[in-house]
Structure formats: structure tokens, C-alpha cells
Design a protein around this motif. Structure first.
Motif, PDB file in Angstrom:
ATOM      1  N   ALA A 138      -5.707   0.538   0.515  1.00 27.73           N
ATOM      2  CA  ALA A 138      -4.772  -0.358  -0.179  1.00 27.73           C
ATOM      3  C   ALA A 138      -4.987  -0.320  -1.684  1.00 27.73           C
ATOM      4  O   ALA A 138      -4.023  -0.323  -2.465  1.00 27.73           O
ATOM      5  N   ALA A 142      -2.405   0.830  -4.497  1.00 27.79           N
ATOM      6  CA  ALA A 142      -2.052  -0.124  -5.551  1.00 27.79           C
ATOM      7  C   ALA A 142      -2.220   0.507  -6.932  1.00 27.79           C
ATOM      8  O   ALA A 142      -1.388   0.295  -7.830  1.00 27.79           O
ATOM      9  N   SER A 145       0.645   2.749  -7.612  1.00 28.83           N
ATOM     10  CA  SER A 145       1.835   1.948  -7.857  1.00 28.83           C
ATOM     11  C   SER A 145       1.839   1.365  -9.264  1.00 28.83           C
ATOM     12  O   SER A 145       2.853   1.417  -9.969  1.00 28.83           O
ATOM     13  N   ALA A 203       1.187  -4.382  -2.289  1.00 30.67           N
ATOM     14  CA  ALA A 203      -0.199  -4.065  -2.632  1.00 30.67           C
ATOM     15  C   ALA A 203      -1.096  -5.280  -2.451  1.00 30.67           C
ATOM     16  O   ALA A 203      -2.197  -5.183  -1.884  1.00 30.67           O
ATOM     17  N   LEU A 227       5.161   0.193   0.446  1.00 36.49           N
ATOM     18  CA  LEU A 227       4.578   0.289  -0.897  1.00 36.49           C
ATOM     19  C   LEU A 227       4.759   1.684  -1.471  1.00 36.49           C
ATOM     20  O   LEU A 227       5.218   1.850  -2.616  1.00 36.49           O
TER      21      LEU A 227
END
Length: 258
Positions: A138, A142, A145, A203, A227
Motif C-alpha cells: 500500500a 501510495a 500515486s 491509499a 488506486l
């Protein structure tokens, strides 16, 4: 291109840390946010509130660093008289800006560590990470992103003379819409439509799931897919936006301060 990105990344990290505002966002901001969120949540009746406190404060600090560094770099380059030079450099403008953004984002991850240390020292409450592998997945998603979002914001602000205004305007709304400090489910249904169109929402939810323990693997990877899908859409939009900006800049030559 990779050498340009790496060298720019290290130079940017040194320059960012030399600025008092960035040091405040990196060090003081997560400490103050951790204390504030702890006082907000300690009598709330929420059993897992430390995930909101530590993750919330860390992500708030991370987003603050991105707003006041990655987005602000465009403004600093403009007022230094170097934005046009960077734009026309053989190393290419996207590679230089990407290096700056990666450097800022990686260094900004310290906000999460500082938040965790603050919560442990001041409040003596350990934060248990039940699913560390899922958390790393994750966190990596993130980071990608946030880098893509920063690139998109940098492209949008390249032609603007109101960079400082927009930087201040995008910080708090993203924190509220994406549920950094509270679950998105408490927001009105109309607002949640905006929340789930923003990749940081997924996220945050993924990292919280990993902290509490992933019991539904299918749901985790469903949110992970959402995501990465949104991140891919942002990346395409950023590339198309850069092409349009590049054409406009070369025609009108409007990158200078005046």
C-alpha cells in the motif's frame, strides 16, 4: 534521462531541507498534528484510533510537504529566472521536474516516522502493524500515486502566476476529502463521490487496512486496483497536459515573471 532524474533528486533534497518552511512541514508539522489528533481521538470511543492519529498526522505532513515543495518549485524557478532555462534544457523539463518531485516525496516520508516516534514517546501507545507486507504494498502504491499527482499539479501550475494561492487552496480540501484523519464514510454521500475520484482516498484506506490486519484479501486488491487505475489515468492526463502546455509555451513564451 535516469541519470538526470537521480542527480536532480539529490540536489532537490538538499535544497528543500535548507528551506525553513520545508523543515517545518517535515519535522514540526507531524509532531503538532500527532498531538492534535491524539487529543481529538482519545475520548472518542474508537478502539483503533492510533491508526488515525499516526497515519493521519504522517500523511498530513506528507501532503503538506508536497504542496509547499513540489508545487512551489515551479514558483521558485520562475522567480529565480530559471524556469524557462529548465523548460528548454536538453535534459527535458519532465525529467527535471520528476526528479524534484521524487526527491521531495521520498524525503517527506520521514513525516510518518516522526509521527510514529512522537506517538510512542509522548503517549506510550504502540502502533501494531498487523499486516506488514500489505502495508509495504500500500505504501509503495501510495508513493507512486503522490508522485503522479505532484507531476500533474506541477504541469497545471507551470503557466500560472498564482502558484502560492493554489498551493494553500489544495492542501486542506485533499486532507478532508481523502479521509486522512477520519473515515470517508462520515462525509455526505455527494462529497464521497469526489473522495473516491481521488487516488489518495484509496491509499489511506489500504494503509489502514494493513495496520488493522487485512481480513479480506479480495477487498484489499480491489482497492489497490482502483488506486493504480486512478494513478494511471492521472499519469495519462499529466502527459497530455504537458504536451499542450509545451506547445503553448513555445508559441507565447509566457514562463517568465513578467
Amino acid at each position: 534521462m535516469i541519470r538526470v532524474i537521480i542527480s536532480t533528486m539529490f540536489v532537490q533534497m538538499k535544497q528543500s531541507f535548507a528551506r525553513p518552511m520545508f523543515r517545518f512541514c517535515l519535522i514540526a508539522n507531524p509532531i503538532l498534528n500527532t498531538i492534535l489528533l491524539y487529543e481529538m481521538y482519545r475520548d472518542s470511543g474508537e478502539t483503533n484510533y492510533m491508526a488515525y492519529v499516526v497515519l493521519g498526522a504522517g500523511l498530513m505532513g506528507l501532503w503538506g510537504c508536497i504542496c509547499f515543495s513540489s508545487a512551489g518549485d515551479i514558483n521558485r524557478e520562475r522567480f529565480s529566472g530559471t524556469l524557462a532555462l529548465i523548460f528548454a534544457a536538453p535534459a527535458t523539463f519532465p525529467a527535471i521536474i520528476l526528479g524534484k518531485i521524487i526527491g521531495n516525496t521520498l524525503m517527506s516520508l520521514l513525516t510518518m516516522v516522526i509521527s510514529l516516534i512522537t506517538a510512542r514517546i509522548l503517549f506510550r501507545i504502540p502502533l501494531q502493524l498487523v499486516s506488514p507486507v500489505y502495508f509495504l504494498i500500500a505504501l509503495f502504491a501510495a508513493i507512486i500515486s503522490f508522485i503522479v499527482i505532484s507531476s500533474m499539479v506541477a504541469c497545471i501550475l507551470t503557466l500560472s502566476r498564482k502558484t502560492e494561492l493554489y498551493m494553500n487552496c489544495i492542501e486542506i480540501p485533499i486532507i478532508l476529502f481523502c479521509g486522512f484523519v477520519f473515515p470517508v464514510s462520515v462525509l455526505p454521500s455527494g462529497v464521497r463521490i469526489i473522495s473516491y475520484a481521488l487516488s489518495p482516498t484509496y491509499a489511506v484506506e489500504l494503509m489502514r487496512m494493513a495496520v488493522w490486519g487485512v481480513t479480506d484479501t479480495a477487498l484489499f486488491f480491489e482497492k489497490l486496483g482502483a488506486l493504480m487505475g486512478l494513478t494511471f489515468i492521472y499519469a495519462i492526463f499529466s502527459a497530455l497536459l504537458y504536451k499542450k502546455i509545451d506547445r503553448r509555451v513555445r508559441i507565447s513564451a509566457t514562463l517568465e515573471v513578467a
